[in-house]
Design a protein around this motif. Structure first.
Motif, mmCIF file in Angstrom:
data_model
loop_
_atom_site.group_PDB
_atom_site.id
_atom_site.type_symbol
_atom_site.label_atom_id
_atom_site.label_comp_id
_atom_site.label_asym_id
_atom_site.label_seq_id
_atom_site.Cartn_x
_atom_site.Cartn_y
_atom_site.Cartn_z
ATOM 1 N N MET A 202 32.945 28.814 5.182
ATOM 2 C CA MET A 202 33.738 27.652 4.747
ATOM 3 C C MET A 202 35.092 28.101 4.205
ATOM 4 O O MET A 202 35.165 29.067 3.436
ATOM 5 N N VAL A 203 36.126 27.403 4.620
ATOM 6 C CA VAL A 203 37.461 27.718 4.089
ATOM 7 C C VAL A 203 37.589 27.170 2.671
ATOM 8 O O VAL A 203 36.902 26.228 2.278
ATOM 9 N N ASP A 204 38.484 27.769 1.915
ATOM 10 C CA ASP A 204 38.707 27.313 0.547
ATOM 11 C C ASP A 204 39.672 26.135 0.482
ATOM 12 O O ASP A 204 39.577 25.297 -0.420
ATOM 13 N N TYR A 205 40.610 26.085 1.414
ATOM 14 C CA TYR A 205 41.629 25.029 1.380
ATOM 15 C C TYR A 205 41.718 24.352 2.736
ATOM 16 O O TYR A 205 41.696 25.011 3.779
ATOM 17 N N LYS A 206 41.832 23.047 2.727
ATOM 18 C CA LYS A 206 41.932 22.274 3.963
ATOM 19 C C LYS A 206 43.391 21.988 4.297
ATOM 20 O O LYS A 206 44.243 21.967 3.410
ATOM 21 N N PRO A 207 43.689 21.774 5.590
ATOM 22 C CA PRO A 207 45.082 21.500 5.970
ATOM 23 C C PRO A 207 45.548 20.159 5.403
ATOM 24 O O PRO A 207 44.775 19.215 5.240
ATOM 25 N N SER A 208 46.832 20.078 5.104
ATOM 26 C CA SER A 208 47.390 18.822 4.593
ATOM 27 C C SER A 208 47.478 17.797 5.714
ATOM 28 O O SER A 208 47.483 18.143 6.911
ATOM 29 N N ALA A 209 47.579 16.548 5.327
ATOM 30 C CA ALA A 209 47.695 15.480 6.331
ATOM 31 C C ALA A 209 48.993 15.620 7.116
ATOM 32 O O ALA A 209 49.045 15.355 8.326
ATOM 33 N N SER A 210 50.049 16.070 6.456
ATOM 34 C CA SER A 210 51.352 16.134 7.131
ATOM 35 C C SER A 210 51.369 17.176 8.237
ATOM 36 O O SER A 210 51.997 16.963 9.285
ATOM 37 N N ILE A 211 50.678 18.309 8.059
ATOM 38 C CA ILE A 211 50.702 19.346 9.087
ATOM 39 C C ILE A 211 49.944 18.908 10.328
ATOM 40 O O ILE A 211 50.141 19.437 11.427
#
Length: 391
Positions: free
Chosen positions: A1-10
């Motif tokens: 599992m990743v620690d941070y998810k991509p932002s909506a803007s990207i």
């Protein structure tokens, strides 16, 4: 599992508004340059890409009016051209004389100092030029190893006449270094005839390519200085001793196997921009910029604007316009952008809040563009004054 998810803007696909870029740069790209930007990627050592580099070299020799073999493009914006020139020429303790008549002279002073130079300067107010007598007195007083001049000082909208300065530099054993970022292709420039030792420019002004490739040329005296350095060039990336092997400047030498990965598409675009300039012809390009700038200046006068620089030394590519008393210049620029999708810019440095800067460069230098801008300026100026009268 990743620690941070991509932002909506990207996750949103890129969408860019269409605007008319009539500031001091970058400029709109021509359709041919945009088409070049969509060509397939090649490797930086593929033979087809090396041919592109050879074409760029030939195109820059034409644009600079030189036969110098060390005529290439460094991988970066016009500012990197300045860095490349100074870091290759300057060793600690070398004396540099800078002609300062605006922001780019000030910037040249700082870059030279960071390279270890002892920097002296002659200073004029923005919009003014130096005479040969003033330059000779400076050379005689300071005895620099390098004299720097900005051919097109876009911060003040003035072009500096260069004829005779190269001869003076030879008389006083100085190298002559010239910035043509805002002038190349827009006004006459003759590297060999004017005895310029090093010149650099940018791809994103008159040439109408994207930022990312900085044309530069070293003449024989500059190459002798480079060859006789007692210390290594401070930057590996900008070391002309290495770059000339990548560009195969000396035909008898083999091409270096790897120095850096060139900006492939920026070089595609520069090649196509130089093809367009050669197809149009330098004399026609100079004439076009001069005539369309004159149309702009006449129209601005009718609208109640005054120019900063005298007409005989006014830069045709970037015009500096005095802000009339009582005009909210920030509001004017905002209205032009939001209502007409036209960009112009304010002043920099000591001229911030005092002038507007308008660029007519390359494909943007046309009577149609001038009329479009003047009509939009008339409407926005009237709207600004109306809004201010109700405050």
């Amino acid at each position: 599992m990743v620690d941070y998810k991509p932002s909506a803007s990207i996750l949103r696909p890129l969408q860019v508004p269409r605007r008319r870029l009539l500031g001091p740069g970058p400029t709109d790209c021509s359709p041919y340059v945009l088409r070049a930007a969509s060509q397939p990627m090649l490797g930086h050592l593929h033979p087809e890409f090396l041919e592109v580099m050879d074409d760029i070299k030939a195109g820059l020799q034409y644009a600079f009016q030189t036969t110098n073999e060390l005529t290439i493009a460094v991988s970066g914006t016009g500012h990197l051209g300045m860095e490349a020139a100074f870091c290759n020429l300057v060793e600690a303790g070398d004396r540099v004389l800078v002609l300062v008549q605006g922001l780019w002279g000030e910037r040249a002073k700082e870059v030279a100092e960071r390279c270890g130079a002892v920097v002296d300067s002659l200073i004029h107010s923005p919009g003014e030029i130096f005479t040969l007598d003033e330059v000779e007195r400076g050379l005689e007083k300071f005895r620099p190893s390098i004299l720097f001049a900005c051919h097109g000082e876009s911060s003040g909208g003035v072009f500096q006449p260069l004829e005779g300065m190269g001869e003076l530099c030879r008389r006083y054993d100085s190298l002559f270094l010239v910035d043509t970022v805002a002038s190349l292709g827009g006004i006459p420039f003759f590297m060999d005839k004017w005895m310029v030792d090093v010149v650099y420019s940018g791809s994103q002004k008159v040439l109408n390519a994207t930022p990312g490739a900085a044309p530069i040329s070293f003449g024989p005296r500059a190459r002798n200085k480079l060859a006789s350095r007692k210390t290594k060039v401070q930057s590996y990336y900008l070391d002309m001793n290495l770059l000339m092997k990548y560009w195969k400047v000396n035909p008898e030498e083999s091409r270096i196997s790897y120095h850096h990965t060139a900006p492939i598409h920026a070089f595609y675009e520069l090649k196509e921009a130089l093809r367009e300039l050669a197809e149009e012809g330098l004399e026609n390009s100079w004439k076009k910029h001069r005539e369309n700038a004159a149309l702009l200046w006449e129209g601005l006068d009718r609208l109640g604007f005054q120019m900063l620089a005298p007409e005989n030394v006014r830069l045709p590519t970037v015009s500096s316009v005095k802000i009339p008393d009582g005009l909210d210049w920030k509001k004017l620029i905002s209205l032009l952008m939001n209502k007409h999708s036209i960009e112009i810019s304010g002043g920099l440095g000591s001229l911030a809040g005092k002038i507007l800067r308008i660029g007519l460069m390359g494909c943007n230098s046309s009577p149609e563009t001038v009329q479009l801008l003047l009509k939009a300026l008339e409407e926005t100026k009237r709207e600004c004054m109306t809004l201010q009268s109700h405050v």
